[in-house]
Structure formats: C-alpha cells, structure tokens
Design a protein around this motif. Sequence first.
Motif, PDB file in Angstrom:
ATOM      1  N   GLN A  48       9.772   9.106  -4.425  1.00 16.48           N
ATOM      2  CA  GLN A  48       8.853   9.133  -5.558  1.00 16.48           C
ATOM      3  C   GLN A  48       9.541   8.666  -6.837  1.00 16.48           C
ATOM      4  N   GLU A  52       1.341   0.620 -10.426  1.00 17.23           N
ATOM      5  CA  GLU A  52       0.173   0.832  -9.571  1.00 17.23           C
ATOM      6  C   GLU A  52      -1.060   0.143 -10.150  1.00 17.23           C
ATOM      7  N   PRO A 105       0.836  -1.201   0.000  1.00 16.28           N
ATOM      8  CA  PRO A 105       0.000   0.000   0.000  1.00 16.28           C
ATOM      9  C   PRO A 105       0.873   1.254   0.000  1.00 16.28           C
ATOM     10  N   GLN A 106       0.276   2.374  -0.325  1.00  9.78           N
ATOM     11  CA  GLN A 106       1.012   3.641  -0.340  1.00  9.78           C
ATOM     12  C   GLN A 106       1.621   3.933   1.030  1.00  9.78           C
ATOM     13  N   SER A 107       0.910   3.569   2.095  1.00  6.53           N
ATOM     14  CA  SER A 107       1.405   3.845   3.445  1.00  6.53           C
ATOM     15  C   SER A 107       2.741   3.157   3.711  1.00  6.53           C
ATOM     16  N   SER A 108       2.955   1.983   3.103  1.00 12.60           N
ATOM     17  CA  SER A 108       4.244   1.299   3.242  1.00 12.60           C
ATOM     18  C   SER A 108       5.335   2.035   2.477  1.00 12.60           C
ATOM     19  N   LEU A 109       5.028   2.443   1.260  1.00 10.08           N
ATOM     20  CA  LEU A 109       6.024   3.130   0.448  1.00 10.08           C
ATOM     21  C   LEU A 109       6.407   4.484   1.047  1.00 10.08           C
ATOM     22  N   ASP A 110       5.493   5.082   1.780  1.00  8.26           N
ATOM     23  CA  ASP A 110       5.780   6.372   2.412  1.00  8.26           C
ATOM     24  C   ASP A 110       6.900   6.267   3.443  1.00  8.26           C
ATOM     25  N   SER A 113      -4.919   1.098  -6.295  1.00  7.13           N
ATOM     26  CA  SER A 113      -4.361   1.803  -5.138  1.00  7.13           C
ATOM     27  C   SER A 113      -3.283   1.005  -4.407  1.00  7.13           C
ATOM     28  N   LEU A 114      -2.772  -0.041  -5.051  1.00  7.99           N
ATOM     29  CA  LEU A 114      -1.653  -0.807  -4.509  1.00  7.99           C
ATOM     30  C   LEU A 114      -0.483  -0.733  -5.480  1.00  7.99           C
ATOM     31  N   TRP A 115       0.710  -0.961  -4.953  1.00  8.93           N
ATOM     32  CA  TRP A 115       1.917  -0.847  -5.762  1.00  8.93           C
ATOM     33  C   TRP A 115       2.633  -2.193  -5.824  1.00  8.93           C
ATOM     34  N   ILE A 147       9.675   4.916  -6.709  1.00  7.13           N
ATOM     35  CA  ILE A 147       8.332   4.366  -6.912  1.00  7.13           C
ATOM     36  C   ILE A 147       7.998   4.351  -8.401  1.00  7.13           C
TER      37      ILE A 147
END
Length: 280
Positions: free
Chosen positions: A175, A184, A165-170, A187-189, A178
């Motif tokens: 960027q 993507e 999820p974006q929260s993990s990549l944060d 909403s998942l990467w 990523i």
Amino acid sequence: MSGDFGSKNVIDQQEYDAFCHFLATACGIILGENKQYLVSSRLDSLMKANGIVSLAALVQNLKEYPGSKIYIAVVDAMTTNETSWFRDSYPYGFLYEQLLPDVVDKHKNLRIWSAAASSGQEPYSISIIVDEFLENRRLSLTSVNIVATDISQSVLSSAKEGVFPQSSLDRGMSQARIAHYFDEKDSLWRIKDEIKRRITFREFNLLGSFSALGKFDIIFCRNVLIYFSSDTKKDILARIAGALNPLGYLVLGGSESIANYSDSFNIVRLKNGLVYQLKE
C-alpha cells in the motif's frame, strides 16, 4: 482432427507435432508431449474468429504468412505468462543492497535488461527499487536505462501504458508503494512518469542477435529458459554472458539453473536465493 477446434475431438498427433515445430522455430519454446489441451485452450477462440477449422490449417497459414496478424496473435497466445510485482523478492534486495552501491561507486551509469518483461511488472519493480535507493541514500546516477523486452506485442503494448487494475497490484505491491508511485483514475492505477521514463520497451525475440541491445550491469531473464531446449538454453546463456559488463550479474527464475548449460558464471548465494556473476 475433424469438426470445430473447440470440440472434444483429440488433436491429431501429426498436427500437434507440426505446430510444436512451428513454435520451436518461431520463438524457441518447446511444448513437450501431451500439451494438446494447452494449445486448444489458448487458440480455440482465435481460430474460430478467423474461420480456421483445424490445427493443420493453422500451421499452413502460419508458414505462408509469417508476420501476419494471425501469426503474431498465435505467438502472443502461446508465450503470455503470469507475472507479479517484486517476484521472489530476493533479486530486488540484491539490487538494492549490493549492485546499486557498486555501480554508484564505480561508474555512475546503470543499464539493466528485463529480458521477459511481460506486462511490465518486472521492469517497473526494478525502476521502483532504483528510485528508492537513490532517494533513501540521497545519491544520484548519471544515467539509468532499463531495457524491457518481450516477444509478445500485446503484453508490451499493455506494459508501455503502465496502467494496472487493483487485482494486479494486489500481487506483490504494498500500500505504501501504491500511494507513492501510482495515481488512481476510474478504478485503475497509473504508474508515475518518473518510474516510466527510465524504461525502454521493445519487442524482441531471444533467438535473435543481442548485439544491438548493448552491454548491461545486470540481466533479469526469469522463468523463460525453462521453455527452451537444452541447446537453445546454452546458446542464450552464452550470448547473455557476452551482453554483460565485466563481473555483471544474471538473475534467473527460482526454479532455473545454469548447471550443464554454461560455465561462464560464478554462483552468488543470497539469503533466499542465488544470482550468477560473470567470471573474470
């Protein structure tokens, strides 16, 4: 202990001691004193779901059915820890600036072990650094093998998927990276195949034999030794030394040290941290 496990009743000391002994025997983790709250928070829902009303009953179940679904779930719950991308940064700078050039110059084959891979951020970070090095230097290696192990089946299953999820990549992923290394969808990467293909994931207990893993140029064993007893730390470090190629490197967590546990390594001091090199 009486009543529901999730109630405010205090866990009986004898029950707690028995569970601590199980955990130390199963995976080497030493809980220490006054960690009843941790046991309660991590096992409450699992015990309720399986109709187990006390910690004593759980320990008895674990003894009678080693390897069962409940056994695996308990080990998973007690060993799952937080992780992030490029954690502490300096090990990855060392990998890029010193280790990779040395390997390219000497033997063209690179083997790295991520010994506590958790949900995959560490081995994927390593693979990204290897990719950037080869791309930026316009170099090649004959083979690159990153072995990623963890005792937890559930986190390894997640790691193998390579979807975050974006929260993990944060938590540590830029960027630019990523955009370059992820696709993507919904909403998942998903990390790209060229990063995944270098990595072999396998369930592994650090208390077991390392012989089947082979030899490595560098071993990442970060933020895991802190959970083991002094004797277990000495044993694991001795076997890590045996699993390294000549003059190979060991990377520990920022708060971990081999002092009083091993004399097989020299300290290599870096700008923001240190690594350990196997003595000649």
